[in-house]
Write a protein that holds these residues in place. Structure first.
Motif, PDB file in Angstrom:
ATOM      1  N   ASP A 197       0.815  -1.218   0.000  1.00  0.00           N
ATOM      2  CA  ASP A 197       0.000   0.000   0.000  1.00  0.00           C
ATOM      3  C   ASP A 197       0.849   1.269   0.000  1.00  0.00           C
ATOM      4  O   ASP A 197       0.351   2.352  -0.294  1.00  0.00           O
ATOM      5  CB  ASP A 197      -0.952   0.020   1.196  1.00  0.00           C
ATOM      6  CG  ASP A 197      -2.250  -0.735   0.922  1.00  0.00           C
ATOM      7  OD1 ASP A 197      -2.509  -1.072  -0.254  1.00  0.00           O
ATOM      8  OD2 ASP A 197      -3.005  -0.979   1.884  1.00  0.00           O
ATOM      9  N   GLY A 221      -3.409   0.020  -2.690  1.00  0.00           N
ATOM     10  CA  GLY A 221      -1.994   0.158  -3.054  1.00  0.00           C
ATOM     11  C   GLY A 221      -1.399  -1.167  -3.503  1.00  0.00           C
ATOM     12  O   GLY A 221      -0.561  -1.215  -4.399  1.00  0.00           O
ATOM     13  N   LEU A 265       0.949   3.935  -2.833  1.00  0.00           N
ATOM     14  CA  LEU A 265       0.013   5.064  -2.938  1.00  0.00           C
ATOM     15  C   LEU A 265       0.682   6.397  -2.619  1.00  0.00           C
ATOM     16  O   LEU A 265       0.153   7.455  -2.971  1.00  0.00           O
ATOM     17  CB  LEU A 265      -1.191   4.863  -2.012  1.00  0.00           C
ATOM     18  CG  LEU A 265      -2.210   3.829  -2.463  1.00  0.00           C
ATOM     19  CD1 LEU A 265      -3.298   3.664  -1.426  1.00  0.00           C
ATOM     20  CD2 LEU A 265      -2.818   4.211  -3.805  1.00  0.00           C
TER      21      LEU A 265
END
Length: 195
Positions: free
Chosen positions: A30, A54, A33
């Motif tokens: 993630d 993500g 992101l």
């Protein structure tokens, strides 16, 4: 009472560890992101974070990179990029080493971790499972008398750390066991025995 408690542990501990590992992996993925502009992130669009977006983005980028570089134009661009990286002093040695290891581990034609073996380790009267990684190369082979192979001995319960050894081929016993089964056996500290 004790029986029910142990049964509960046997059910919940693997689930908890699996959830924890997946949470760590998704949390790490993630982080991609952070490269997306703030106005396009889930928090700005929906008002809250969505775990896994993500991870999906990271997997999509990896897939698209493979797709785009698997043709003549893509391969040409990769070659140019690698030539540029090889001209940068510190980056060239680091990138070259990482590329060589990743090519060996992830290539379908590579031989890394293709065979589980049994070796005497840490002394002649005890044995452990290792993975055949190839044969000694470079100047090392000039100093070894006889036929040697290179093996990787993973540690328990974390197989990503371990020891690299060069052993006489005669002391290495090839096992009729898949690499996955051998890894499970090692990670479980011998509890999950292969069939």
């Amino acid at each position: 009472m004790r029986k029910y408690f142990l049964t509960g542990l046997l059910i919940l501990v693997p689930l908890a560890i699996t959830a924890w590992v997946l949470s760590m992996i998704i949390g790490t993925l993630d982080q991609s992101l952070l490269f997306v502009p703030a106005r396009w992130q889930p928090r700005a669009l929906f008002g809250f974070d969505i775990p896994g977006i993500g991870a999906i983005l990271t997997l999509a980028i990896v897939f698209l990179t493979g797709l785009l570089t698997n043709n003549l134009v893509g391969k040409y661009i990769v070659r140019i990029g690698e030539r540029l990286l090889k001209r940068i002093p510190v980056v060239s040695s680091l990138y070259g080493s990482v590329k060589q290891v990743s090519d060996t581990l992830f290539s379908s034609s590579g031989n890394a971790f293709r065979q589980a073996v049994l070796i005497p380790y840490p002394h002649a009267d005890s044995y452990t499972i290792a993975f055949l990684t190839g044969v000694p190369g470079g100047d090392v082979k000039n100093h070894l008398v006889g036929e040697y192979v290179s093996v990787y001995v993973p540690t328990t319960p974390n197989p990503t750390s371990g020891f690299f050894l060069m052993m006489e081929r005669s002391k290495v016993v090839e096992l009729d066991m898949t690499v996955d089964a051998a890894l499970k056996y090692i990670v479980s500290m011998g509890v999950v025995a292969p069939e």
